[in-house]
Design a protein around this motif. Structure first.
Motif, mmCIF file in Angstrom:
data_model
loop_
_atom_site.group_PDB
_atom_site.id
_atom_site.type_symbol
_atom_site.label_atom_id
_atom_site.label_comp_id
_atom_site.label_asym_id
_atom_site.label_seq_id
_atom_site.Cartn_x
_atom_site.Cartn_y
_atom_site.Cartn_z
ATOM 1 N N THR A 79 0.866 -1.179 0.000
ATOM 2 C CA THR A 79 0.000 0.000 0.000
ATOM 3 C C THR A 79 0.900 1.226 0.000
ATOM 4 O O THR A 79 1.735 1.377 0.897
ATOM 5 N N ILE A 80 0.747 2.093 -0.992
ATOM 6 C CA ILE A 80 1.603 3.287 -1.080
ATOM 7 C C ILE A 80 0.740 4.517 -0.776
ATOM 8 O O ILE A 80 -0.101 4.923 -1.578
ATOM 9 N N THR A 81 0.942 5.060 0.411
ATOM 10 C CA THR A 81 0.199 6.233 0.861
ATOM 11 C C THR A 81 1.022 6.910 1.945
ATOM 12 O O THR A 81 1.879 6.271 2.555
ATOM 13 N N GLY A 97 10.228 9.544 1.465
ATOM 14 C CA GLY A 97 11.424 9.392 0.624
ATOM 15 C C GLY A 97 11.075 9.342 -0.856
ATOM 16 O O GLY A 97 11.919 9.645 -1.706
ATOM 17 N N ASN A 98 9.830 8.975 -1.193
ATOM 18 C CA ASN A 98 9.431 8.879 -2.607
ATOM 19 C C ASN A 98 9.395 10.234 -3.307
ATOM 20 O O ASN A 98 9.274 10.293 -4.526
ATOM 21 N N PHE A 99 9.479 11.332 -2.540
ATOM 22 C CA PHE A 99 9.501 12.663 -3.158
ATOM 23 C C PHE A 99 10.873 12.996 -3.746
ATOM 24 O O PHE A 99 11.037 14.028 -4.386
ATOM 25 N N TRP A 101 14.233 11.763 -6.118
ATOM 26 C CA TRP A 101 14.587 10.854 -7.222
ATOM 27 C C TRP A 101 15.301 9.613 -6.677
ATOM 28 O O TRP A 101 16.288 9.738 -5.958
ATOM 29 N N HIS A 102 14.824 8.438 -7.063
ATOM 30 C CA HIS A 102 15.444 7.208 -6.568
ATOM 31 C C HIS A 102 15.170 6.053 -7.533
ATOM 32 O O HIS A 102 14.314 6.149 -8.406
ATOM 33 N N ILE A 103 15.932 4.968 -7.319
ATOM 34 C CA ILE A 103 15.706 3.698 -8.020
ATOM 35 C C ILE A 103 15.330 2.691 -6.947
ATOM 36 O O ILE A 103 16.023 2.583 -5.928
ATOM 37 N N ASP A 104 14.215 1.988 -7.134
ATOM 38 C CA ASP A 104 13.775 1.031 -6.111
ATOM 39 C C ASP A 104 14.820 -0.072 -5.952
ATOM 40 O O ASP A 104 15.356 -0.586 -6.939
ATOM 41 N N GLY A 105 15.084 -0.440 -4.703
ATOM 42 C CA GLY A 105 15.960 -1.587 -4.450
ATOM 43 C C GLY A 105 17.425 -1.343 -4.777
ATOM 44 O O GLY A 105 18.175 -2.297 -4.992
ATOM 45 N N LEU A 116 5.132 -2.069 -10.527
ATOM 46 C CA LEU A 116 3.788 -1.833 -11.070
ATOM 47 C C LEU A 116 3.019 -1.029 -10.035
ATOM 48 O O LEU A 116 2.932 -1.447 -8.867
ATOM 49 N N LEU A 117 2.483 0.113 -10.441
ATOM 50 C CA LEU A 117 1.785 0.987 -9.502
ATOM 51 C C LEU A 117 0.429 1.313 -10.109
ATOM 52 O O LEU A 117 0.350 1.777 -11.251
ATOM 53 N N THR A 118 -0.637 1.051 -9.352
ATOM 54 C CA THR A 118 -1.966 1.382 -9.864
ATOM 55 C C THR A 118 -2.704 2.290 -8.886
ATOM 56 O O THR A 118 -2.620 2.097 -7.673
ATOM 57 N N ASP A 128 1.695 13.906 -9.072
ATOM 58 C CA ASP A 128 2.115 13.288 -10.336
ATOM 59 C C ASP A 128 3.373 12.459 -10.050
ATOM 60 O O ASP A 128 4.044 12.673 -9.031
ATOM 61 N N THR A 129 3.710 11.547 -10.945
ATOM 62 C CA THR A 129 4.967 10.803 -10.804
ATOM 63 C C THR A 129 5.850 11.132 -12.006
ATOM 64 O O THR A 129 5.361 11.172 -13.137
ATOM 65 N N GLU A 130 7.135 11.386 -11.736
ATOM 66 C CA GLU A 130 8.085 11.656 -12.815
ATOM 67 C C GLU A 130 9.086 10.505 -12.931
ATOM 68 O O GLU A 130 9.475 9.913 -11.913
ATOM 69 N N ILE A 244 3.803 0.849 -15.227
ATOM 70 C CA ILE A 244 4.868 -0.138 -14.997
ATOM 71 C C ILE A 244 6.167 0.472 -15.491
ATOM 72 O O ILE A 244 6.205 1.008 -16.598
ATOM 73 N N TRP A 245 7.202 0.445 -14.664
ATOM 74 C CA TRP A 245 8.473 0.978 -15.153
ATOM 75 C C TRP A 245 9.583 -0.050 -15.022
ATOM 76 O O TRP A 245 9.589 -0.869 -14.106
ATOM 77 N N ASP A 246 10.521 0.037 -15.999
ATOM 78 C CA ASP A 246 11.740 -0.768 -15.945
ATOM 79 C C ASP A 246 12.601 -0.114 -14.872
ATOM 80 O O ASP A 246 13.312 0.852 -15.133
ATOM 81 N N LEU A 251 15.039 6.389 -12.865
ATOM 82 C CA LEU A 251 14.862 7.138 -11.617
ATOM 83 C C LEU A 251 13.399 7.578 -11.592
ATOM 84 O O LEU A 251 12.795 7.807 -12.644
ATOM 85 N N HIS A 252 12.838 7.705 -10.415
ATOM 86 C CA HIS A 252 11.459 8.205 -10.355
ATOM 87 C C HIS A 252 11.242 8.920 -9.035
ATOM 88 O O HIS A 252 12.001 8.742 -8.077
ATOM 89 N N ARG A 253 10.209 9.756 -9.007
ATOM 90 C CA ARG A 253 9.836 10.449 -7.772
ATOM 91 C C ARG A 253 8.371 10.869 -7.867
ATOM 92 O O ARG A 253 7.831 11.043 -8.969
ATOM 93 N N ARG A 262 -5.859 11.838 -0.039
ATOM 94 C CA ARG A 262 -6.483 10.510 -0.198
ATOM 95 C C ARG A 262 -5.720 9.643 -1.209
ATOM 96 O O ARG A 262 -6.081 8.477 -1.433
ATOM 97 N N ARG A 263 -4.689 10.196 -1.840
ATOM 98 C CA ARG A 263 -3.900 9.450 -2.840
ATOM 99 C C ARG A 263 -3.519 8.074 -2.291
ATOM 100 O O ARG A 263 -2.884 7.958 -1.239
ATOM 101 N N LEU A 264 -3.872 7.036 -3.033
ATOM 102 C CA LEU A 264 -3.637 5.659 -2.565
ATOM 103 C C LEU A 264 -3.270 4.791 -3.764
ATOM 104 O O LEU A 264 -4.019 4.732 -4.741
HETATM 105 C C1 OGA Z 1 7.231 3.656 -5.355
HETATM 106 C C2 OGA Z 1 7.321 5.095 -5.668
HETATM 107 C C3 OGA Z 1 6.134 7.038 -6.426
HETATM 108 C C4 OGA Z 1 4.747 7.575 -6.364
HETATM 109 O O1 OGA Z 1 6.124 3.202 -5.076
HETATM 110 O O2 OGA Z 1 8.264 2.969 -5.417
HETATM 111 O O3 OGA Z 1 8.406 5.608 -5.758
HETATM 112 O O4 OGA Z 1 4.469 8.492 -7.160
HETATM 113 N N1 OGA Z 1 6.180 5.741 -5.869
HETATM 114 O O5 OGA Z 1 3.942 7.126 -5.535
#
Ligand code: OGA
Ligand code: MN
Length: 277
Positions: A79-81, A97-99, A101-105, A116-118, A128-130, A244-246, A251-253, A262-264
């Motif tokens: 759950t990402i919130t 920390g998701n704010f 720029w990072h690479i997961d893992g 995969l994020l839905t 937004d996600t970059e 879904i990202w490779d 990098l993403h944030r 309420r973003r979930l």
């Molecule tokens: C993650 C992540 C970014 C977001 O779930 O690994 O970085 O926009 N999420 O929620």
């Protein structure tokens, strides 16, 4: 309905008109993996995929990780919130920390292959996600700079990443971060197929071969380089989107949103397939 595929700029593929149950077939998963390797990010608009189909699709793509939260009926779903009422409160804090720029893992030997994020709930005011392509960023470096980076290695730690979100931790918080083992990786990740990318981001704390400040300055400069507009894709969420990202090359944030938002998101990840070398 037939799905429409539209390549995005500077990378990424947007798919409209698809449904969750259409994805849960080996051919659809194989096509997705192929496009993911080529385009870096797959954006299925308003797919509204249910949790059962999300997990089934993840299994067809590769090997799902077991989530850290263990709070969902599917152990693969995180759950990402930021809302501590909706997830483990300590983890909700870590998500700040998701704010950055990072690479997961990046602190494990084989970073996750893909994430995969839905979107179950979106925030009309932000979030937004970059994504920034570390393949494109490496390619565009001057040849002399590529030669300078060759052979450098970088220590990645959870503490370095959390310190950006929480610069004045308590002793307990710092001790908890330090319990996560750190990892040294080459600065340039060379794949078995020859493709190269930069391995930088919030977890990158120091360059082993350079004095502290010089190494940190290099890491900041490379992160600034890699996140220039020409290497960045911005995704504005609609409820039901699946992105879904490779993860190995993105990098993403998350862009800012309020902790009470309420973003979930529901997230699954694919176990990594290639060690950093
Ligand atoms: C993650 C992540 C970014 C977001 O779930 O690994 O970085 O926009 N999420 O929620
Ligand atoms: Mn992430």
């Amino acid at each position: 309905m037939t799905a429409a595929f539209t390549p995005l700029s500077p990378f990424g593929m947007e798919i409209t008109g698809a449904s969750g149950d259409q994805l849960v077939h080996q051919e659809a998963a194989d096509r997705c993996r192929e496009l993911l390797n080529e385009h870096g990010v797959m954006i299925y608009r308003e797919l509204d995929i249910g949790d059962d189909d999300l997990v089934a699709f993840t299994r067809l793509l590769g090997e799902p990780e077991v989530a850290k939260t263990s709070e969902h009926r599917h152990p693969e779903i995180d759950t990402i919130t930021l809302d501590p009422a909706k997830t483990n409160a300590v983890l909700a804090g870590y998500r700040r920390g998701n704010f950055h720029w990072h690479i997961d893992g990046a602190t494990i030997p084989i970073p996750q292959k893909a994430t995969l994020l839905t979107a179950r709930e979106v925030d009309p005011a932000g979030g937004d996600t970059e994504f920034a392509s570390t393949f494109l960023a490496y390619q565009a470096l001057p040849e002399a700079e590529k030669a300078r980076l060759d052979g450098l290695t970088v220590v990645h730690s959870f503490a370095a990443a959390q310190l950006r979100a929480n610069p004045t931790p308590t002793d307990e918080e710092r001790a908890a971060w330090n319990r996560v083992p750190s990892r040294t990786h080459p600065l340039v990740w060379t794949r078995s197929n020859g493709r190269k990318s930069l391995l930088v981001g919030a977890t990158a704390g120091e360059v082993m071969e350079l004095p502290g400040q010089e190494g940190q300055a290099l890491l900041e400069r490379l992160l600034d380089w890699a996140t220039q507009p020409q290497f960045v894709l911005r995704h504005q969420w609609r409820r039901g989107d699946l992105v879904i990202w490779d993860n190995t090359g993105m990098l993403h944030r998350a862009l800012p949103f309020e902790p009470t938002s309420r973003r979930l998101m529901h997230r699954t990840t694919l176990v990594g397939e290639e060690a950093v070398a």
